[in-house]
Design a protein around this motif. Structure first.
Motif, PDB file in Angstrom:
ATOM      1  N   PRO A  82       0.750  -1.435   0.136  1.00 58.78           N
ATOM      2  CA  PRO A  82       0.021   0.093   0.110  1.00 58.78           C
ATOM      3  C   PRO A  82       0.748   1.216   0.227  1.00 58.78           C
ATOM      4  O   PRO A  82       1.813   1.435   0.686  1.00 58.78           O
ATOM      5  CB  PRO A  82      -0.788  -0.046   1.385  1.00 58.78           C
ATOM      6  N   ILE A  84       0.555   5.182   1.092  1.00 64.27           N
ATOM      7  CA  ILE A  84      -0.422   5.932   1.689  1.00 64.27           C
ATOM      8  C   ILE A  84      -0.076   7.559   1.428  1.00 64.27           C
ATOM      9  O   ILE A  84       1.254   7.827   1.659  1.00 64.27           O
ATOM     10  CB  ILE A  84      -0.370   5.626   3.231  1.00 64.27           C
ATOM     11  N   SER A 127      -2.559   4.228  -3.006  1.00 66.23           N
ATOM     12  CA  SER A 127      -3.679   3.464  -2.699  1.00 66.23           C
ATOM     13  C   SER A 127      -4.583   4.062  -1.678  1.00 66.23           C
ATOM     14  O   SER A 127      -5.798   3.440  -1.451  1.00 66.23           O
ATOM     15  CB  SER A 127      -3.409   1.953  -2.368  1.00 66.23           C
ATOM     16  N   ASP A 128      -4.109   4.955  -0.807  1.00 66.62           N
ATOM     17  CA  ASP A 128      -4.908   5.172   0.449  1.00 66.62           C
ATOM     18  C   ASP A 128      -4.556   6.863   0.692  1.00 66.62           C
ATOM     19  O   ASP A 128      -3.091   7.022   0.698  1.00 66.62           O
ATOM     20  CB  ASP A 128      -4.581   4.403   1.743  1.00 66.62           C
TER      21      ASP A 128
END
Ligand code: ADE
Length: 245
Positions: A82, A84, A127-128
């Protein structure tokens, strides 16, 4: 668990990651912290990492190229973990989100600076997006440290007491009960008698009630999502009755 932070100010991160519980976690091999200076991936002569915004207006915008190059170089393309972005526009970071991230073997964190960051980073790399609260900081470095700290505490073996993460404020959706240590008397202010009674069942009940009371007083909205026993509910009802009286 491995953390890779992408930043223009790596010197901000180092002292905190090299202190206290985080230091111990990395020495014991439970967490690995890496920081990368995005400037090292700015390929022009002056290593420029920001530019004027298209469409005009004030301020500078972080360039898309160096951010992509740094992240892809370190975590792969497409990224193997991920990615961020720390931004006040992201979803709010809570203990629940910390627990979710603590399941990952690796996280990449991008700390933005200046007025903003070219939106193609958000659209095609990230992704976030996470915010640590409704206020604006100068950059994402402190938010990145906030995430790393909260997540590292949850990794198995990091805290001496294996139950400690369960006792923290917010761990069970409640604020934590009050703590006291020696001396028993300080300027005439004592310690609740029950804590010195040695009666563990009574102590446990007192602590639970203090947690409930503090949450009820300070953050009542938390009580709506927490699992409560019948005893807890009775206690909270009593508090409500007393307040109305
Ligand atoms: N960058 C600037 N302010 C922030 C915030 N509140 N949360 C996350 N990243 C940020």
């Amino acid at each position: 668990m491995r953390f890779d932070v992408f930043t223009l100010f790596p010197e901000v991160l180092e002292p905190y990651l090299h202190s206290s519980i985080l230091k111990r976690a990395s020495e014991r091999g439970l967490a690995q912290y890496y920081w990368h200076n995005i400037r090292d991936w700015a390929m022009d002569k002056h290593h420029v990492t920001d530019d004027e915004p298209y469409g005009g207006g004030g301020g500078m915008v972080m360039k898309v190229g160096p951010i992509f190059a740094s992240v892809e170089d370190i975590v792969g393309a497409p990224p193997s973990c991920p990615v961020i972005l720390l931004t006040p526009q992201g979803r709010l970071f809570t203990q629940t989100v910390a627990r979710e991230f603590a399941q990952q073997p690796r996280l990449a964190l991008i700390a933005g600076r200046y007025e903003g960051i070219d939106d193609r980073v958000r659209e095609h790399l990230v992704s976030d997006e996470i915010s640590i609260g409704d206020y604006v900081l100068t950059g994402g470095e402190i938010p990145a440290l906030v995430l790393i700290d909260a997540i590292t505490r949850l990794l198995p073996g990091v805290l001496g007491d294996p139950d400690a993460p369960q006792k923290d404020s917010h761990a069970q959706g409640l604020l934590e009960y009050p703590h006291y240590t020696r001396p028993a008397d300080f300027r005439g202010w004592g310690v609740p008698e029950v804590l010195r009674s040695g009666d563990h069942a009574r102590i446990e009940r007192w602590r639970r009630e203090q947690s409930l009371r503090r949450t009820w007083e300070r953050r009542p909205e938390l009580l709506e999502t927490v699992e409560l026993t019948k005893e807890d509910r009775n206690f909270l009802e009593e508090l409500d009755v007393k307040r109305k009286a």
